[in-house]
Design a protein around this motif. Structure first.
Motif, mmCIF file in Angstrom:
data_model
loop_
_atom_site.group_PDB
_atom_site.id
_atom_site.type_symbol
_atom_site.label_atom_id
_atom_site.label_comp_id
_atom_site.label_asym_id
_atom_site.label_seq_id
_atom_site.Cartn_x
_atom_site.Cartn_y
_atom_site.Cartn_z
ATOM 1 N N UNK A 39 0.841 -1.091 -0.043
ATOM 2 C CA UNK A 39 0.037 0.008 -0.071
ATOM 3 C C UNK A 39 0.965 1.337 0.134
ATOM 4 N N UNK A 40 0.781 2.156 -0.944
ATOM 5 C CA UNK A 40 1.664 3.126 -1.061
ATOM 6 C C UNK A 40 0.577 4.383 -1.188
ATOM 7 N N UNK A 41 1.290 5.673 -1.055
ATOM 8 C CA UNK A 41 0.666 6.926 -0.999
ATOM 9 C C UNK A 41 1.329 7.700 -0.173
ATOM 10 N N UNK A 42 1.008 9.376 -0.510
ATOM 11 C CA UNK A 42 1.781 10.544 0.233
ATOM 12 C C UNK A 42 1.292 10.150 1.992
ATOM 13 N N UNK A 43 2.071 10.771 2.491
ATOM 14 C CA UNK A 43 1.723 11.015 4.142
ATOM 15 C C UNK A 43 0.404 11.823 4.216
ATOM 16 N N UNK A 44 -0.542 10.973 5.266
ATOM 17 C CA UNK A 44 -1.324 11.648 5.403
ATOM 18 C C UNK A 44 -2.721 11.177 4.510
ATOM 19 N N UNK A 45 -2.615 10.133 3.721
ATOM 20 C CA UNK A 45 -3.513 9.625 2.590
ATOM 21 C C UNK A 45 -4.306 8.471 3.321
ATOM 22 N N UNK A 46 -4.033 7.948 4.389
ATOM 23 C CA UNK A 46 -4.723 7.026 5.317
ATOM 24 C C UNK A 46 -4.013 5.601 5.292
ATOM 25 N N UNK A 47 -2.535 5.596 5.030
ATOM 26 C CA UNK A 47 -2.058 4.081 4.884
ATOM 27 C C UNK A 47 -2.221 3.400 6.263
ATOM 28 N N UNK A 48 -1.498 4.289 7.294
ATOM 29 C CA UNK A 48 -1.470 3.809 8.664
ATOM 30 C C UNK A 48 -2.911 3.364 9.044
ATOM 31 N N UNK A 49 -3.715 4.143 9.059
ATOM 32 C CA UNK A 49 -5.283 4.039 9.394
ATOM 33 C C UNK A 49 -5.587 2.773 8.925
ATOM 34 N N UNK A 50 -5.441 2.482 7.736
ATOM 35 C CA UNK A 50 -5.731 1.378 6.927
ATOM 36 C C UNK A 50 -5.141 -0.143 7.496
ATOM 37 N N UNK A 51 -3.884 0.283 7.691
ATOM 38 C CA UNK A 51 -3.333 -0.937 8.433
ATOM 39 C C UNK A 51 -3.764 -1.213 9.709
ATOM 40 N N UNK A 52 -4.211 -0.301 10.538
ATOM 41 C CA UNK A 52 -4.675 -0.573 11.795
ATOM 42 C C UNK A 52 -5.974 -1.080 11.828
ATOM 43 N N UNK A 53 -6.824 -0.898 10.908
ATOM 44 C CA UNK A 53 -8.089 -1.262 10.699
ATOM 45 C C UNK A 53 -8.051 -2.992 10.359
ATOM 46 N N UNK A 54 -6.898 -3.116 9.388
ATOM 47 C CA UNK A 54 -6.866 -4.370 8.863
ATOM 48 C C UNK A 54 -6.490 -5.270 10.083
ATOM 49 N N UNK A 55 -5.617 -4.766 10.870
ATOM 50 C CA UNK A 55 -4.723 -5.513 11.865
ATOM 51 C C UNK A 55 -5.857 -5.438 13.066
ATOM 52 N N UNK A 56 -7.046 -5.190 12.994
ATOM 53 C CA UNK A 56 -7.815 -5.047 14.372
ATOM 54 C C UNK A 56 -7.530 -4.383 15.485
ATOM 55 N N UNK A 57 -6.656 -3.365 15.181
ATOM 56 C CA UNK A 57 -6.203 -2.564 16.201
ATOM 57 C C UNK A 57 -7.434 -1.258 16.332
ATOM 58 N N UNK A 58 -8.152 -1.250 15.442
ATOM 59 C CA UNK A 58 -9.273 -0.219 15.462
ATOM 60 C C UNK A 58 -10.349 -0.501 14.767
ATOM 61 N N UNK A 59 -11.387 0.119 14.847
ATOM 62 C CA UNK A 59 -12.780 0.002 14.293
ATOM 63 C C UNK A 59 -13.032 0.516 13.192
ATOM 64 N N UNK A 60 -13.655 0.520 12.004
ATOM 65 C CA UNK A 60 -14.145 1.552 11.127
ATOM 66 C C UNK A 60 -15.331 2.344 11.755
ATOM 67 N N UNK A 61 -15.416 3.474 11.201
ATOM 68 C CA UNK A 61 -16.677 4.281 11.746
ATOM 69 C C UNK A 61 -17.741 3.888 10.615
ATOM 70 N N UNK A 62 -17.554 3.348 9.562
ATOM 71 C CA UNK A 62 -18.662 2.758 8.738
ATOM 72 C C UNK A 62 -18.223 1.693 7.724
#
Length: 233
Positions: A39-62
């Motif tokens: 997963x690539x993209x500029x800083x702030x594009x959502x990469x780490x958020x995506x990884x946190x959700x896929x790793x079940x470290x966080x839950x999505x809003x929707x």
């Protein structure tokens, strides 16, 4: 291939009293068992958020998130932690090793949490240390190791419980090019043996190890490239 991950309209919004920030804006992603996805993209594009959700470290809003066929976005932290411990290994840019524990003890830690017997822990830890070529460092502490060696220990810890999925967040970010190449070769080797790998990276060189490269921008998937394995190694 069996489907490991399937997200539908995955959205993550962070809210404060004054502002609402959309980190992910409706992501649809499917990952099959045995894939290596970057997963690539500029800083702030959502990469780490995506990884946190896929790793079940966080839950999505929707949206919906299916992991091994289960809709996991509805689960609370305790159930997510249970699934995470049994199925997912993490590799971080900053290694996240515990300084007070030896190499052996750092690698052993996930097996203690999973309540493996002492004999099985010893067997698995020694197997992975041989595989990662760090057996001679078993009694060293993290600060006695080079960056490349520390990342080998971190990868060993991530795979010792034989997870179905490895999530790697900029795994070569703190390494020089030679050690970075070594770490990517290890991840590639693990993938070739059947472990699914999803990696966040800024590096096109690292991304070239993946079979599929997904580009995020403003919280959305904007493009996707497929690599043929034999053309990049």
């Amino acid at each position: 291939m069996n489907e490991l991950i399937n997200t539908k309209g995955l959205k993550k919004v962070y809210s404060t009293d004054e502002i609402e920030t959309t980190a992910l804006a409706g992501v649809n992603l499917q990952v099959n068992t045995g894939e290596f996805v970057a997963i690539m993209g500029p800083s702030g594009c959502g990469k780490t958020t995506m990884l946190n959700l896929l790793g079940l470290l966080d839950n999505p809003s929707h949206g919906e998130f299916f992991f091994l066929g289960q809709e996991v976005s509805v689960f609370g932290e305790r159930k997510r932690a249970e699934i995470r411990k049994e199925n997912i290994g993490f590799v971080f840019q900053s290694f996240n090793l515990i300084d007070e524990l030896t190499v052996y003890e750092n690698i052993e830690l996930p097996l203690i949490y999973l309540k493996y017997s002492a004999a099985e822990r010893r067997k698995r830890v020694e197997e992975v240390m041989v595989q990662m070529k760090i057996m001679h460092r078993r009694n060293h502490f993290p600060q006695q190791l080079s960056g490349g060696q520390q990342q080998r220990v971190a990868i060993s810890r991530a795979v010792v419980a034989k997870p179905k999925l490895i999530l790697a967040d900029e795994p070569t970010g703190n390494l020089d090019s030679a050690n970075g190449e070594e770490v990517m070769s290890l991840l590639s080797e693990l993938n070739e043996k059947g472990t699914t790998v999803i990696m966040v990276t800024h590096s096109p060189v690292d991304a070239a190890y993946a079979q599929r490269v997904i580009h995020l921008f403003d919280g959305q998937i904007v493009s996707e490239n497929i690599h043929r394995r034999e053309t990049i190694l």
